[in-house]
Enzyme design. Structure first.
Site: not given
Ligand code: MIC
Ligand code: SF4
Length: 642
Positions: A379, A535, A537
């Protein structure tokens, strides 16, 4: 009619629904994983639902994201996860053991099984033939309790691989090519299934790089067949007994097909600030660079590290470049040390970081102001690196290593003789950093430790009878969860403290948003296409809920985020006519008469923009179950009521 590989796994795990694309299906989940940045919330929810012992075949909690401990918060969260998992029957992968997806592939992934993880890159395990999906923490908690996981039955996109990769062209270039072809929303509503004679030329770690970054297509997941190469990988991990051969039926029908000739691929880079902004490295050649970061769940396998070590051996990193290397797991790190490759990396001037996500999630190593950073990650969203004006390019380990030495963007095909690096035939096995849970009969004696930063989870409310509020924020297309709820060193420690976290919500787009939302008691957010990509999240829903957001109106949504909105009782609505997006503005007063009733039953809702004096038709595309969850004010309430 024959089945595709993914359809076969879905069929054998189907609990409800029919395999008709676009309709809701329920799946039995065999395995779950969590990581620490989403895990605290997932386990708080597991406790809130009163789940005593997990019912999956295997559940693992990894500590890999919040590893920079600049205050007590992350360490407290780790201790909470360690104790709560011991009590409830979950294995605990200690900090230092590695990145969840890499370790899961090495030690736990099984072809043909289902896996959901509270991390969007859970599809990494598709490289070994698992049906592995990213999900919000609450959905993972439900699955741990033996509950069904609901998704929309995806279409199947078949990518037929032919030929063999040329020297210095990596698996990363394959997925960058797919991103170039399909774009960041090209996989929405679909599973990407790889097949064809070219599959046999790719090792399991290479396949995992490709399925990992399928997350950036917005796909439900990506998957490779399980073949003799998969068997050899599992045997090298001393897990040959876990092998099951898996292939699609010869007469399987796909919804779309593409062919990629591996032998014609060239080194590629995703340019700022989107993983699908792909160009050949040759077009960027000679651009001065400041930083190179090698690692992340996309490119941190033994194969990747050995490739980089061979390229750096006997050389020195260019004086204008800072190079970080994070091996993906303790297994990789140990083997690098044992074979001497680690010494080659250190001697070249690489800054070796612990085996964790690290710079990928902004946990240190933010580039200099306006710095150009080449990363083997997945990303490159705006500000994700921690430096708002950094220019992040996503590249293969081969391009990263060649460029780190040259100090400028370098096509690795100009580097020298072809390398001959293969996946080890035997990996060093030492699972001493994976703690087993306490036996069920002893779990009552285990005290769960909760640090002072762990605050209660906000709980949603049933929709108002009539809705009247302000258009509090209007954003554009492809808004990521990194825009909605940024991460990084300064913010991640508050993942279990929603009130504090809310101070950072949407600040990438609008510094004043949190204050404004608080002052006005929330409102409605308007977005463009693919709202919430990126993500898993759930904080990107939980925090807006805390700030009083009642609904999000967008042109379209990303899969995991829309599920998270429903889970927390924020109503996701889409424009019936996408051009209506242009007719409304931030600050307008909006009304939806009969809101609660419409959420319960209506296909169509009318949004009245009182300021403009116009009416805009909207659609709620939730399933019956989704409507009931929204009606209850979110999944926690809904589960309690049931
Ligand atoms: C990400 O790559 O953006 C993360 C951090 O791994 C997220 C999870 C999170 O935000 O804790 C993901 O990919 O789901
Ligand atoms: Fe960690 Fe980055 Fe992978 Fe997310 S994408 S799991 S932050 S390494």
């Amino acid at each position: 009619m024959g089945y595709t590989l993914a359809q076969k796994i879905i069929k054998s795990h189907l609990v409800s629904g029919e395999m008709i694309p676009g309709t809701e299906i329920g799946l039995r989940i065999d395995q779950t994983l969590t990581q620490d940045a989403t895990g605290t919330m997932a386990y708080l929810q597991l406790e809130a639902m009163g789940i005593e012992r997990v019912k999956t075949e295997l559940s693992v909690a990894y500590i890999d994201h919040n590893t920079l401990q600049a205050g007590f918060e992350n360490a407290d969260d780790h201790r909470y996860i360690q104790t709560v998992t011991k009590k409830h029957g979950i294995r605990f992968s200690r900090p230092g053991n590695g990145i969840c997806h890499q370790v899961h592939l090495e030690r736990f992934g099984i072809p043909g099984k289902t896996l959901i993880g509270s991390d969007s890159h859970t599809p990494t395990a598709g490289g070994i033939g698992m049906l592995a999906m990213g999900a919000g923490g609450l959905d993972v908690a439900v699955a741990m309790g033996g509950g069904t996981y609901y998704i929309t039955m995806p279409k199947i996109i078949h990518i037929n691989l032919v030929g063999k990769l040329p020297a210095y062209v990596g698996a990363k270039d394959v997925i960058l090519e797919v991103l170039r072809l399909l774009g960041v929303k090209g996989g929405v509503g679909a599973i990407v299934e790889y097949g064809g004679e070219g599959v046999a030329t790719l090792s399991v770690p290479q396949r995992a790089t490709i399925t990992n970054m399928g997350a950036e297509l917005g796909a439900t997941t990506s998957i490779f067949p399980a073949d003799e190469i998969t068997r050899a990988f599992l045997a090298a991990e001393e897990r040959e007994n876990d092998f099951v051969a898996l292939a699609p039926d010869a007469d399987a029908i796909y919804d779309a097909e593409y062919t990629i000739d591996l032998s014609t691929l060239v080194p590629l880079a995703a340019c700022p600030h989107s993983p699908d902004n792909v160009k050949p490295v040759s077009e960027l050649a000679d651009m001065p660079i400041n930083q190179v970061c090698i690692g992340s769940c996309t490119n941190s396998s033994m194969l990747d590290m050995l490739t980089v070590a061979a390229m750096l051996k006997g050389k020195t990193v260019h004086p204008d470049v800072s190079l970080s290397i994070s091996p993906g797991s303790k297994q990789v790190y140990t083997m690098l040390a044992q074979c001497g490759a680690l010494a080659d990396l250190i001697a070249a001037g690489a800054r070796i970081l612990e085996c964790a996500c690290g710079p990928c999630i902004g946990m240190g190593f933010s580039p200099k102001s306006a710095g150009v950073s080449l990363r083997t990650f997945n990303r490159n969203f705006l500000a994700r690196s921690g430096t708002a004006d950094a220019q992040v390019y996503l590249v293969s380990p081969e391009t990263a290593a060649a460029s780190a030495i040259a100090g400028v963007f370098t096509d690795p095909r100009t580097f020298g003789d072809a390398l001959d690096i293969t996946v080890p035939t035997h990996f060093v096995i030492n699972d001493n950093l994976i703690e087993m849970p306490a036996p069920a009969e002893e779990s009552a004696n285990i005290t769960v430790e909760r640090g002072p930063n762990i605050k209660p989870i906000p709980v949603g409310k049933a929709p108002a009878e009539d809705l009247s509020c302000e258009l509090i924020l209007k954003v554009g297309d492809n808004i990521t969860t990194d825009h909605i709820m940024p991460a990084g060193t300064k913010i991640l420690p508050y993942r279990s403290n929603v009130p504090k976290l809310s101070e950072f919500c949407f600040t990438v787009c609008d510094k004043d948003f949190p204050e404004r939302a608080k002052a006005k008691n929330g409102g409605i957010i308007v977005g463009g296409v693919n709202y919430g990509q990126g993500s898993s999240r759930e904080h990107a829903a939980l925090v807006p809920l805390y700030l009083g957001i009642k609904a999000v109106v967008a042109k379209s949504f990303a899969r995991i985020h829309v599920a998270n909105l429903v889970n927390f009782g924020i109503v996701p609505l889409t424009f019936e006519n996408p051009e209506d997006y242009d007719k409304i503005d931030e600050g307008d007063t909006l009304e939806i008469a009969g809101f609660a009733n419409s959420v319960a039953t209506a296909e169509r809702l009318i949004l009245k923009d009182v300021t403009k004096g116009i009416e805009i038709p909207l659609q709620l595309t939730a399933t019956r179950r989704g409507r009931d969850i929204l009606g209850a004010g979110g999944l926690l309430n809904y589960t309690r009521n049931h």
